[in-house]
Scaffold this motif. Structure first.
Motif, PDB file in Angstrom:
ATOM      1  N   LEU A 154     -27.198  47.261  29.677  1.00 40.90           N
ATOM      2  CA  LEU A 154     -28.288  46.573  30.375  1.00 40.90           C
ATOM      3  C   LEU A 154     -29.341  46.035  29.408  1.00 40.90           C
ATOM      4  CD1 LEU A 154     -28.856  49.023  33.379  1.00 40.90           C
ATOM      5  CD2 LEU A 154     -27.623  46.860  33.399  1.00 40.90           C
ATOM      6  N   SER A 155     -29.405  46.609  28.246  1.00 45.84           N
ATOM      7  CA  SER A 155     -30.425  46.213  27.276  1.00 45.84           C
ATOM      8  C   SER A 155     -30.239  44.755  26.844  1.00 45.84           C
ATOM      9  CB  SER A 155     -30.359  47.120  26.052  1.00 45.84           C
ATOM     10  OG  SER A 155     -31.296  46.727  25.076  1.00 45.84           O
ATOM     11  N   GLY A 156     -31.328  43.989  26.902  1.00 48.40           N
ATOM     12  CA  GLY A 156     -31.304  42.602  26.451  1.00 48.40           C
ATOM     13  C   GLY A 156     -30.772  41.608  27.469  1.00 48.40           C
ATOM     14  N   LYS A 157     -30.458  42.051  28.658  1.00 49.75           N
ATOM     15  CA  LYS A 157     -29.925  41.143  29.689  1.00 49.75           C
ATOM     16  C   LYS A 157     -31.076  40.588  30.537  1.00 49.75           C
ATOM     17  CE  LYS A 157     -25.508  41.968  28.838  1.00 49.75           C
ATOM     18  NZ  LYS A 157     -25.617  43.042  27.829  1.00 49.75           N
ATOM     19  N   ASP A 158     -30.946  39.314  30.897  1.00 49.77           N
ATOM     20  CA  ASP A 158     -31.922  38.692  31.798  1.00 49.77           C
ATOM     21  C   ASP A 158     -31.538  38.877  33.270  1.00 49.77           C
ATOM     22  OD1 ASP A 158     -33.609  37.345  29.731  1.00 49.77           O
ATOM     23  OD2 ASP A 158     -31.698  36.333  29.306  1.00 49.77           O
ATOM     24  N   ALA A 159     -30.240  38.965  33.507  1.00 44.91           N
ATOM     25  CA  ALA A 159     -29.750  39.117  34.889  1.00 44.91           C
ATOM     26  C   ALA A 159     -28.475  39.949  34.879  1.00 44.91           C
ATOM     27  CB  ALA A 159     -29.486  37.757  35.521  1.00 44.91           C
ATOM     28  N   ILE A 160     -28.282  40.690  35.962  1.00 45.44           N
ATOM     29  CA  ILE A 160     -27.075  41.507  36.125  1.00 45.44           C
ATOM     30  C   ILE A 160     -26.468  41.193  37.495  1.00 45.44           C
ATOM     31  CG2 ILE A 160     -26.173  43.849  36.450  1.00 45.44           C
ATOM     32  CD1 ILE A 160     -26.743  43.275  33.576  1.00 45.44           C
ATOM     33  N   LEU A 161     -25.175  40.897  37.489  1.00 44.68           N
ATOM     34  CA  LEU A 161     -24.455  40.672  38.737  1.00 44.68           C
ATOM     35  C   LEU A 161     -23.791  41.976  39.156  1.00 44.68           C
ATOM     36  CD1 LEU A 161     -22.654  37.265  37.934  1.00 44.68           C
ATOM     37  CD2 LEU A 161     -25.043  37.684  38.581  1.00 44.68           C
ATOM     38  N   VAL A 162     -24.014  42.372  40.399  1.00 45.09           N
ATOM     39  CA  VAL A 162     -23.425  43.614  40.927  1.00 45.09           C
ATOM     40  C   VAL A 162     -22.798  43.313  42.286  1.00 45.09           C
ATOM     41  CG1 VAL A 162     -25.011  45.179  39.738  1.00 45.09           C
ATOM     42  CG2 VAL A 162     -25.631  44.244  41.987  1.00 45.09           C
ATOM     43  N   PRO A 163     -21.825  44.108  42.720  1.00 44.69           N
ATOM     44  CA  PRO A 163     -21.253  43.904  44.056  1.00 44.69           C
ATOM     45  C   PRO A 163     -22.264  44.251  45.135  1.00 44.69           C
ATOM     46  CG  PRO A 163     -20.369  45.888  43.058  1.00 44.69           C
ATOM     47  CD  PRO A 163     -21.153  45.192  41.992  1.00 44.69           C
ATOM     48  N   GLU A 164     -22.288  43.457  46.189  1.00 42.28           N
ATOM     49  CA  GLU A 164     -23.154  43.781  47.316  1.00 42.28           C
ATOM     50  C   GLU A 164     -22.745  45.143  47.878  1.00 42.28           C
ATOM     51  OE1 GLU A 164     -23.010  41.945  51.502  1.00 42.28           O
ATOM     52  OE2 GLU A 164     -24.526  40.751  50.444  1.00 42.28           O
ATOM     53  N   GLY A 165     -23.745  45.973  48.175  1.00 46.44           N
ATOM     54  CA  GLY A 165     -23.455  47.322  48.631  1.00 46.44           C
ATOM     55  C   GLY A 165     -23.189  48.277  47.493  1.00 46.44           C
TER      56      GLY A 165
END
Length: 328
Positions: free
Chosen positions: A266-277
């Motif tokens: 997660l370090s240095g990321k501007d955005a993270i995509l995750v599954p809904e739910g």
């Protein structure tokens, strides 16, 4: 029902005689004046009656047989073979209209009729045998998202299975299920595994608009990560980013666990995509890490859904199967 004599008009005009005979007999059969099972005159009898060649009558009978209106029984003769198509919806509407008139004459109000119909319909539906429907996918995230979309369909009992699970007992699944729903990617494999291709309902998926919009609005150069329960789901999102975005620095997908590696990812990321739910799919420690990331970065929930064309196809297929079921 038998009939050895039929009054036919004497053929005249420019149309071939055999075709005139064919058309007149076909018209009478479809109109019901020559019901199913009626024995037609023999070729010789009709040729003598109309004073025409036997070959002409035979050709007319051959054409009627080809059209499915006549069947020849060797040694017995030629018989009408036709069941008129009944407009079931029109018949149903007529019967409902009759019932409504009867209820109105009994002094029952429109409001009461509506309530009574709704109550009886609910009871009737509960008496119908439910369709056994299997939803098969290769990754748990999509499986869970599609389950949410399908589980409330009336008249079905939905079973969700990962493709790996089906591979263990494919024959049992085919025997127990009325329909097996899967994506276009796995339809052929599922059909071959179970040996029941006719039970496979193929659907196409697309990323929901609510997921697409925030992804495509990310700015070029931003660093984006993908975190999921299965790498297969992560690969789906990675492929979407490759095809529909430009200039994003998309990192290789990773899994929720272990939390220690996720913290570094997660370090240095501007955005993270995750599954809904995702909240239902990860541990409390992972949830805490993602919540902390959302305080300064963008956490984008991504969900897949059945596309519109596939949804129409699937609904119609399930409705046809349900219509053929009888009450318990």
């Amino acid at each position: 029902m038998e009939n050895n004599h039929i009054d036919l008009c004497t053929p005249e005009g420019e149309a071939p005689i055999y075709d005139q005979i064919r058309q007149e007999l076909a018209g009478r059969i479809r109109a019901g004046s020559l019901p199913d099972g009626t024995r037609l005159p023999t070729v010789r009898e009709l040729s003598e009656q109309l004073h025409i060649a036997e070959g002409t009558v035979k050709r007319a009978y051959d054409e009627l047989e080809r059209d499915g209106l006549l069947v020849k029984a060797p040694g017995r003769g030629s018989f009408v073979c036709y069941q008129p198509v009944i407009d079931r919806q029109q018949v149903a509407q007529d019967r409902i209209d009759e019932l409504l008139c009867q209820l109105h004459q009994m002094g029952i109000s429109a409001h009461e009729i509506k309530r009574l119909f709704a109550d009886r319909l609910r009871r009737f539906c509960t008496q119908q045998p439910k369709l056994q429907v299997a939803l098969v996918e290769c990754n748990p995230e999509v499986l869970e998202q599609l389950k949410d979309q399908l589980q409330n369909i009336d008249g079905i009992e939905l079973h969700t299975l990962l493709l790996d699970q089906v591979q263990q007992h494919p024959g049992r699944l085919a025997q127990q299920m009325d329909v097996m729903i899967t994506t276009t990617e796995h339809a052929k494999q599922l059909a071959e595994m179970t040996g029941q291709a006719e039970k496979v309902a193929k659907i196409a998926l697309r990323l929901q608009a609510s997921s697409v919009a925030p992804i495509v609005k990310l700015s070029p150069g931003q660093h984006v990560g993908i975190v999921s329960q299965s790498l297969r789901f992560g690969v789906l999102l990675s492929s979407f980013c490759d095809e529909y975005t430009q200039g994003l620095q998309v990192a290789k997908p990773t899994l929720f666990d272990p939390p220690e590696l996720l913290f570094e990812y997660l370090s240095g990321k501007d955005a993270i995509l995750v599954p809904e739910g995702y909240e239902r799919l990860c541990t409390q420690k992972v949830l805490q890490l993602l919540t902390q990331f959302a305080a300064h970065g963008r956490l984008i929930s991504c969900a897949y859904q059945i596309d519109e064309g596939s949804a129409i196809y699937l609904t119609e297929r399930l409705e046809r199967l349900l219509a053929n079921r009888s009450p318990k």
